[in-house]
Design a protein around this motif. Sequence first.
Motif, PDB file in Angstrom:
ATOM      1  N   UNK A 113       0.827  -1.203   0.000  1.00 52.20           N
ATOM      2  CA  UNK A 113       0.000   0.000   0.000  1.00 52.20           C
ATOM      3  C   UNK A 113       0.863   1.255   0.000  1.00 52.20           C
ATOM      4  N   UNK A 114       1.995   1.199   0.694  1.00 52.65           N
ATOM      5  CA  UNK A 114       2.899   2.354   0.724  1.00 52.65           C
ATOM      6  C   UNK A 114       3.503   2.578  -0.660  1.00 52.65           C
ATOM      7  N   UNK A 115       3.933   1.495  -1.311  1.00 50.99           N
ATOM      8  CA  UNK A 115       4.528   1.644  -2.635  1.00 50.99           C
ATOM      9  C   UNK A 115       3.485   2.096  -3.644  1.00 50.99           C
ATOM     10  N   UNK A 116       2.234   1.669  -3.451  1.00 47.51           N
ATOM     11  CA  UNK A 116       1.142   2.155  -4.303  1.00 47.51           C
ATOM     12  C   UNK A 116       0.998   3.661  -4.159  1.00 47.51           C
ATOM     13  N   UNK A 117       1.052   4.164  -2.931  1.00 43.99           N
ATOM     14  CA  UNK A 117       0.963   5.608  -2.704  1.00 43.99           C
ATOM     15  C   UNK A 117       2.139   6.326  -3.364  1.00 43.99           C
TER      16      UNK A 117
END
Length: 216
Positions: free
Chosen positions: A82-86
């Motif tokens: 989710x962090x890398x998606x952001x």
Amino acid sequence: MKSLILKDIYNIMHNMKALVLMLFIFLFITIPQGGAAAYVITCCILCAMMVVTTFSFDENAKWEKYAMIMPISRKDLVLSKFVILLCFCLFGTVFGGVLGIAGSAIIGRFHITSVSEWQELLAVCLAGVAISFFLGSLVIPLLFKFGAEKARTLMLAAFLLPVLLCLGLYYLLRSFGIELTDSVVLLLTCISPLILLLWTAAMYRISFGIFKKAEF
């Protein structure tokens, strides 16, 4: 957590040339038709979909099996996606914003001295991050459940479902005589961060629940 994010960033660098080329192609297609706003949204969504590529790299390298014998918690592994998606969404809005402004200014569709146009573009950038993150977080549980290849075929349905639901809600409100006035739009804009936060939390819990039961 930091190492997991860096891993995905280093892996995705191999595909950066293809991604940048694709974004430049869309620059010449989107700017004449929709201006900088349309290009920012396009870049955000395209960059958000790179999260699928990170899962493909992990599958090819059998990373998850290796990760389970390392001091890495499953929660951190799921959260890192989710962090890398952001990160991808933010990269998309910055890249799209810079090139979108340049391209639109050249053809006369964006005026550098116009404060209102800057404000509108900023609102579009924030909306682009929210929309792309919303759609990307919808795909992550599918990626954990079915893998990158099978999830690709389900992505279209996953994207169309919320769009159809929003359209259905819009026409339902219109049938009851409820119009989307400026005050209603402003209210929806104000509560959208809370909705996105709750949505992300739900997608994270679903993803973690799927990955927690996975056997390697």
